[in-house]
Design an enzyme around this catalytic site. Sequence first.
Site, short mmCIF file in Angstrom:
data_model
loop_
_atom_site.label_atom_id
_atom_site.label_comp_id
_atom_site.label_asym_id
_atom_site.label_seq_id
_atom_site.Cartn_x
_atom_site.Cartn_y
_atom_site.Cartn_z
N TYR A 65 -11.47 91.21 2.93
CA TYR A 65 -10.06 90.89 3.19
C TYR A 65 -10.03 89.71 4.15
CZ TYR A 65 -9.23 95.64 1.37
OH TYR A 65 -9.21 96.79 0.61
N PHE A 215 -3.22 101.66 -3.19
CA PHE A 215 -1.90 101.41 -3.78
C PHE A 215 -1.02 102.67 -3.75
CE2 PHE A 215 -3.90 97.97 -6.78
CZ PHE A 215 -4.00 97.10 -5.71
N LEU A 217 1.74 103.05 -2.49
CA LEU A 217 3.13 102.63 -2.66
C LEU A 217 3.27 101.67 -3.84
CD1 LEU A 217 3.95 102.00 1.13
CD2 LEU A 217 4.54 104.00 -0.26
N GLY A 219 1.11 99.14 -4.37
CA GLY A 219 0.34 97.93 -4.08
C GLY A 219 1.15 96.67 -4.31
N PHE A 220 0.61 95.77 -5.16
CA PHE A 220 1.27 94.48 -5.38
C PHE A 220 2.53 94.63 -6.25
CE2 PHE A 220 -3.27 93.43 -4.69
CZ PHE A 220 -3.12 92.68 -3.53
N THR A 221 2.70 95.80 -6.86
CA THR A 221 3.91 96.08 -7.66
C THR A 221 4.56 97.32 -7.06
OG1 THR A 221 2.52 95.46 -9.54
CG2 THR A 221 4.73 96.26 -10.04
N PRO A 222 5.38 97.15 -6.01
CA PRO A 222 5.92 98.31 -5.30
C PRO A 222 6.61 99.30 -6.25
CG PRO A 222 6.45 96.29 -4.13
CD PRO A 222 5.81 95.88 -5.44
N LEU A 223 6.43 100.59 -5.95
CA LEU A 223 7.00 101.64 -6.78
C LEU A 223 8.52 101.51 -6.85
CD1 LEU A 223 5.02 104.70 -5.38
CD2 LEU A 223 4.60 103.48 -7.53
#
Length: 297
Positions: A65, A215, A217, A219-223
Amino acid sequence: MSDSKLGGQFTFPGTSLTVQRIGYGAMQLAGPGVWGPPKDPDGAVAVLREAVAAGVNHIDTSDFYGPHVTNQIIRQALHPYPAGLVIVTKLGASRPPDKSWLLAISPEDLTAGVHDNLRNLGLDALDIVNYRVMGSGHGLEEGSIAEQVTVLADLRRKGLIHHIGLSNVTAAQVAEAQAITDIVCVQNNYNVVYRQDDSLIDDLARQGIAYVPFFPLGGFTPLQSSTLSDAAGRLGATPMQVALAWLLHRSPNILLIPGTSSVAHLRENMAAGQLTLSPQTLAELDGIAALAVDVKH
Ligand SMILES: NC(=O)c1ccc[n+]([C@@H]2O[C@H](COP(=O)([O-])OP(=O)(O)OC[C@H]3O[C@@H](n4cnc5c(N)ncnc54)[C@H](OP(=O)(O)O)[C@@H]3O)[C@@H](O)[C@H]2O)c1
């Protein structure tokens, strides 16, 4: 669960490491694309300090990271580390200057990776190191991981690693690794919508092994789900809190490492441990995954 702070406690099997079930994932502290320094370096330090001050004692990180940036911020914010803080890092990739993700899985790569993590975190030994399987795509991919796990087991015998975990693995890979060394945690993609690992979670729970969803939540596509929003409205909570609370209810071996670069979101996420979900709400939330599968077909 309502009166247990940060979701209550969990002890990694065969270890003296006990953590609160709500921890913190540090990936969001790097710059955009998990590359370079954060937009707000002081804010990143503040998030880490606030988490630890509130009782979070499980931080997930990696030297890929940034690269290295996230570990360096953790060291800047928290070193000398408070007693009981468990920092979990992962190996298996490197980040060349073009910002891509390359496999780093040879014995030399893994050994160098451990030394990089030790240096950047300012530690003599790493609490837990996950071997992160990098498939050719985003999903899980079968294939032997014996060579890499054997290297980590050797580094453990040398005292550079205390315990070993796995990430992005199948049940067969977990079993293969367990024939080589003790595995204390598994970190895979899982949340209230994406539930590919349901049976693996139950199997690990029977063995007392931690399952740490990445992920949590989205990740890069929030729920996003009207069921989550409706439940949140009824509970006076936010959809993200309900998603985290669902994970805490899902199985006692699930540990949370939601990622955020925001103190406000951190506070919100930590408060999810106070939410109790009724059997009816749990049943409704369980239905989200089935709905998502229907939509895909
Ligand atoms: N093993 C692996 O392969 C792997 C892969 C990915 C991640 N991880 C680890 O898992 C951790 C968690 O995954 P993640 O951080 O990618 O995804 P995540 O926790 O599912 O979601 C993070 C995203 O949600 C936002 N967010 C967080 N709290 C929120 C809230 N209360 N309300 C609204 N938005 C919120 C964050 O933005 P803000 O910054 O604006 O809050 C960020 O965009 C990572 O930090 C990393 O340590 C491991």
